[in-house]
Scaffold this active site. Structure first.
Site, PDB file in Angstrom:
ATOM      1  N   GLU A  36     -16.179 -23.557 -77.242  1.00  0.00           N
ATOM      2  CA  GLU A  36     -15.203 -23.756 -78.371  1.00  0.00           C
ATOM      3  C   GLU A  36     -13.782 -23.771 -77.952  1.00  0.00           C
ATOM      4  O   GLU A  36     -13.352 -22.638 -77.478  1.00  0.00           O
ATOM      5  CB  GLU A  36     -15.415 -22.361 -79.144  1.00  0.00           C
ATOM      6  CG  GLU A  36     -16.445 -22.666 -80.190  1.00  0.00           C
ATOM      7  CD  GLU A  36     -16.368 -21.315 -81.276  1.00  0.00           C
ATOM      8  OE1 GLU A  36     -16.164 -20.260 -80.900  1.00  0.00           O
ATOM      9  OE2 GLU A  36     -16.616 -21.602 -82.442  1.00  0.00           O
ATOM     10  N   CYS A  70     -15.451 -22.290 -86.790  1.00  0.00           N
ATOM     11  CA  CYS A  70     -16.796 -22.270 -86.199  1.00  0.00           C
ATOM     12  C   CYS A  70     -17.447 -23.952 -86.512  1.00  0.00           C
ATOM     13  O   CYS A  70     -18.244 -24.178 -85.672  1.00  0.00           O
ATOM     14  CB  CYS A  70     -17.741 -21.229 -86.925  1.00  0.00           C
ATOM     15  SG  CYS A  70     -17.919 -21.448 -88.772  1.00  0.00           S
ATOM     16  N   GLU A 107     -23.553 -14.551 -87.282  1.00  0.00           N
ATOM     17  CA  GLU A 107     -22.795 -16.081 -87.428  1.00  0.00           C
ATOM     18  C   GLU A 107     -21.745 -16.274 -86.594  1.00  0.00           C
ATOM     19  O   GLU A 107     -20.670 -15.693 -86.422  1.00  0.00           O
ATOM     20  CB  GLU A 107     -22.083 -16.151 -88.970  1.00  0.00           C
ATOM     21  CG  GLU A 107     -23.082 -16.027 -90.164  1.00  0.00           C
ATOM     22  CD  GLU A 107     -24.079 -17.314 -90.216  1.00  0.00           C
ATOM     23  OE1 GLU A 107     -23.648 -18.049 -89.747  1.00  0.00           O
ATOM     24  OE2 GLU A 107     -25.163 -16.961 -90.993  1.00  0.00           O
ATOM     25  N   LYS A 120     -15.301  -3.916 -91.990  1.00  0.00           N
ATOM     26  CA  LYS A 120     -14.199  -3.875 -90.970  1.00  0.00           C
ATOM     27  C   LYS A 120     -13.722  -5.274 -90.889  1.00  0.00           C
ATOM     28  O   LYS A 120     -14.288  -6.169 -90.197  1.00  0.00           O
ATOM     29  CB  LYS A 120     -14.601  -3.430 -89.495  1.00  0.00           C
ATOM     30  CG  LYS A 120     -13.376  -3.230 -88.846  1.00  0.00           C
ATOM     31  CD  LYS A 120     -13.509  -3.281 -87.233  1.00  0.00           C
ATOM     32  CE  LYS A 120     -13.318  -4.664 -86.808  1.00  0.00           C
ATOM     33  NZ  LYS A 120     -12.067  -5.131 -86.709  1.00  0.00           N
TER      34      LYS A 120
HETATM   35  P1  NAD Z   1     -14.106 -11.884 -82.561  1.00  0.00           P
HETATM   36  O1  NAD Z   1     -15.548 -12.115 -81.925  1.00  0.00           O
HETATM   37  O2  NAD Z   1     -13.292 -11.657 -81.488  1.00  0.00           O
HETATM   38  O3  NAD Z   1     -13.762 -10.845 -83.455  1.00  0.00           O
HETATM   39  C1  NAD Z   1     -14.948 -10.581 -84.675  1.00  0.00           C
HETATM   40  C2  NAD Z   1     -14.783  -9.279 -85.404  1.00  0.00           C
HETATM   41  O4  NAD Z   1     -15.575  -8.384 -84.213  1.00  0.00           O
HETATM   42  C3  NAD Z   1     -13.308  -8.741 -85.497  1.00  0.00           C
HETATM   43  O5  NAD Z   1     -13.313  -7.947 -86.667  1.00  0.00           O
HETATM   44  C4  NAD Z   1     -13.267  -7.777 -84.239  1.00  0.00           C
HETATM   45  O6  NAD Z   1     -12.360  -6.704 -84.492  1.00  0.00           O
HETATM   46  C5  NAD Z   1     -14.554  -7.406 -84.133  1.00  0.00           C
HETATM   47  N1  NAD Z   1     -14.940  -6.810 -82.755  1.00  0.00           N
HETATM   48  C6  NAD Z   1     -14.604  -7.057 -81.726  1.00  0.00           C
HETATM   49  N2  NAD Z   1     -15.018  -6.405 -80.657  1.00  0.00           N
HETATM   50  C7  NAD Z   1     -16.079  -5.620 -81.041  1.00  0.00           C
HETATM   51  C8  NAD Z   1     -17.192  -4.801 -80.780  1.00  0.00           C
HETATM   52  N3  NAD Z   1     -17.366  -4.762 -79.493  1.00  0.00           N
HETATM   53  N4  NAD Z   1     -18.061  -4.459 -81.558  1.00  0.00           N
HETATM   54  C9  NAD Z   1     -17.948  -4.741 -82.876  1.00  0.00           C
HETATM   55  N5  NAD Z   1     -17.030  -5.443 -83.635  1.00  0.00           N
HETATM   56  C10 NAD Z   1     -16.050  -6.068 -82.617  1.00  0.00           C
HETATM   57  O7  NAD Z   1     -13.840 -13.081 -83.211  1.00  0.00           O
HETATM   58  P2  NAD Z   1     -12.634 -13.920 -83.774  1.00  0.00           P
HETATM   59  O8  NAD Z   1     -11.763 -14.358 -82.782  1.00  0.00           O
HETATM   60  O9  NAD Z   1     -12.214 -12.700 -84.780  1.00  0.00           O
HETATM   61  O10 NAD Z   1     -13.078 -15.261 -84.539  1.00  0.00           O
HETATM   62  C11 NAD Z   1     -13.425 -16.407 -84.213  1.00  0.00           C
HETATM   63  C12 NAD Z   1     -14.970 -16.638 -83.711  1.00  0.00           C
HETATM   64  O11 NAD Z   1     -15.570 -16.321 -84.821  1.00  0.00           O
HETATM   65  C13 NAD Z   1     -15.236 -17.956 -83.100  1.00  0.00           C
HETATM   66  O12 NAD Z   1     -15.979 -17.918 -82.065  1.00  0.00           O
HETATM   67  C14 NAD Z   1     -15.862 -18.531 -84.411  1.00  0.00           C
HETATM   68  O13 NAD Z   1     -16.579 -19.719 -84.265  1.00  0.00           O
HETATM   69  C15 NAD Z   1     -16.763 -17.424 -85.082  1.00  0.00           C
HETATM   70  N6  NAD Z   1     -16.830 -17.698 -86.396  1.00  0.00           N
HETATM   71  C16 NAD Z   1     -18.144 -18.117 -86.687  1.00  0.00           C
HETATM   72  C17 NAD Z   1     -18.425 -18.443 -88.153  1.00  0.00           C
HETATM   73  C18 NAD Z   1     -20.097 -18.758 -88.513  1.00  0.00           C
HETATM   74  O14 NAD Z   1     -20.102 -18.605 -89.895  1.00  0.00           O
HETATM   75  N7  NAD Z   1     -20.923 -19.123 -87.511  1.00  0.00           N
HETATM   76  C19 NAD Z   1     -17.485 -18.389 -88.987  1.00  0.00           C
HETATM   77  C20 NAD Z   1     -16.117 -18.201 -88.540  1.00  0.00           C
HETATM   78  C21 NAD Z   1     -15.881 -17.893 -87.432  1.00  0.00           C
END
Ligand code: NAD
Length: 507
Positions: A401, A301, A267, A192
């Protein structure tokens, strides 16, 4: 504004017809069972660039059924490492072939600069090739020191059906840090992508089909966290969830996945410090600091969003950083000269600004930037390169963040004080140190709480090296041989040699 390097609208155009993104289920492209769709508006050009199917519980059910069937029938898990490697290598070649197309969609959905997107797609192809090499190294252990009567085997088997949930900031790169390793291990998957950036995962699906992946081995369901993401973490036919995204959603997934005790790999976010000692090569450090904070508009991130500078050089170092920041080309992501593009949504741009204004109101100074950036010719959302000084360790801007092009500057006197500031954080993704003294670098590397340490560099990554966080930055590792291990279970086989087993019951 004139003292910033702003790139106005380029000649490159958004296509008149948006990209149409469908689910990939059991080898077929499908619309949602209820016909629902959603639109993605480009964050830089304020135009609809993608129309995607909006998944529901029936769509998720069909995708999980397909992945389960494909796994249980051995359509993929029973293939040889050689066959899996051959397919992964084909996918890598197809990614290279379609690099420009993938990069273009990545850019218009995410707002990242086209030159950076091109580099990320190239990096993703390299990861597919690396995972292909691992597919042929899968092996367990044998134990022949258990006495003459026993031989022990440890088999490495694929975990099973894996849910892959990805964020919007590096859509193609992050799915490429997960899927090829899951496939190399013999798993099947339901993916997804973020609702903000579905297109390039769908293009990856096209390439997987072209490469000849069997039906049901890799499925894609588009849509939102509720209901698609959540259902992928609760269904008992799913064996593992690998998630990249925010710490808040990561915690929610740990809770929902606990109902069926799935394996969970996370992650998550980071608040990554770079510590600068007076003996550092200061020009290189300043350049890396500017790169670290503005890369991907800070929506990263690994963003080097807080620096901790020795107080003897703080003033001079901030001046260098501010001067360099003014040179960074911010603006139209479709212009090849742009290094920093748009912010993902208007709401997120407001959130970035709120952090800066709150810091200002509580005593911080803002020697550069600190407001929304207007880019001539574009109606999307952008934020100025921003440096915030007089920051204290308790301010939200130093701890949370911000996910924008905003640098927080703290100062230190001694190594112990610097390490204390580094480790006084909920996150532990990465940390960096700048010093010409190898002892300082090594001591820092040993004492800093983070999954990755960079010494005299920032954000260099290799497919061979594991990546992941400690504390609230996550659990598990991607890349390297550790990235493959995440998708494997150990199975123990204990074999008696000969018919010499002592009876438990006599008579
Ligand atoms: P997010 O957590 O809002 O969403 C990530 C994914 O999770 C999306 O596909 C979203 O639709 C899905 N999602 C949302 N609610 C959910 C639920 N309840 N159950 C399952 N899936 C759900 O994150 P974002 O805003 O898309 O990305 C930014 C974040 O990602 C930042 O915090 C960043 O630090 C982190 N990030 C971490 C890494 C790493 O490798 N550590 C890399 C990239 C981004």
């Amino acid at each position: 504004m004139s003292d910033l390097n702003v790139v106005s609208i380029s000649n490159a155009r958004i296509p008149a017809d948006p990209f149409v993104a469908r689910h990939l289920i059991d080898g077929d492209w499908r619309s949602s069972t209820d016909g629902a769709t959603f639109e993605r508006v480009s964050p830089s050009h304020d135009a609809v660039v993608t129309v995607a199917c909006r998944g529901n519980l029936l769509d998720v059910d069909a995708a999980i059924s397909a992945a389960r069937r494909a796994f249980d029938e051995g359509r993929w898990s029973a293939t040889t490492g050689k066959d899996r490697a051959t397919l992964l290598l084909k996918v890598a070649d197809l990614i290279d072939r379609d690099r420009e197309r993938i990069a273009f969609h990545e850019t218009i959905e995410s707002g990242k600069p086209i030159s950076q997107a091109m580099a990320e797609i190239e990096g993703a192809a390299d990861i597919w090739r690396y995972a292909a090499s691992l597919a042929r190294t899968l092996h367990g252990e044998s134990h022949n020191s258990l006495g003459n009567d026993f031989l022990g085997l440890v088999l490495k088997e694929p975990v099973g059906v894996v849910s892959i949930i990805t964020p919007w900031n590096f859509p193609f790169l992050i799915v490429s840090q997960k899927l090829p390793f899951a496939l190399a291990a013999g798993c099947t998957a339901v993916i997804k992508p973020s609702e903000m950036t579905p297109a390039t995962t769908v293009i990856l699906g096209e390439l997987l089909l072209e490469a000849g992946i069997p039906a049901g081995v890799a499925n894609i369901v588009l849509g939102f966290g509720d209901p698609v993401g959540a259902a992928l973490t609760t269904d008992k036919r799913v064996d593992m969830v690998t998630f990249t995204g925010s710490t808040a959603v990561g915690k929610a997934i740990v809770e929902t996945a606990a109902g069926t005790l799935k394996k969970v790999s996370l992650e998550l976010g980071g608040k990554n410090p770079q510590v600068i000692f007076p003996d550092a090569e200061l020009d290189a450090a300043a350049d890396a600091v500017v790169f670290g904070v503005y890369f991907n508009a800070g929506e990263c991130c690994n963003s080097g969003s807080r620096i901790i500078v020795h107080e003897d050089i703080a003033e001079e170092f901030v001046a260098r950083t501010v001067a360099l920041s003014r040179l960074v080309p911010f603006g139209d992501p479709l212009d090849p000269s742009t290094k920093v593009g748009a912010i993902i949504t208007p709401e997120h741009n407001n959130k970035i600004d709120t952090y800066v204004q709150e810091a200002r109101a509580t005593g911080a100074s803002v020697p550069l930037g600190g407001k929304v950036l207007e880019v001539p010719g574009l109606r999307g959302q952008f934020y100025e390169p921003t440096v915030v000084t007089n920051v204290t360790g308790d301010m939200p801007i130093a701890r949370e963040e911000v996910f924008g092009p905003v640098l927080s500057v703290l100062t230190f006197k001694t190594l112990d004080e610097a390490i204390a500031l580094v480790n006084d954080a909920d996150y532990g993704l990465s940390a960096g140190v700048w010093s010409e003294n190898v002892h300082t670098c090594l001591e820092f590397a040993r004492r800093a709480h983070a999954g990755t340490i960079w010494t005299n560099t920032w954000m260099d990554g290799f497919a061979e090296l594991p990546f992941g966080g400690v504390k609230q930055s996550g659990q598990g590792r991607e890349l390297g041989k550790y990235g493959l291990d995440e998708f494997l279970e150990a199975k123990t086989v204990t074999m008696r040699i000969g018919k010499n087993r002592e009876p438990w019951v006599s008579g």
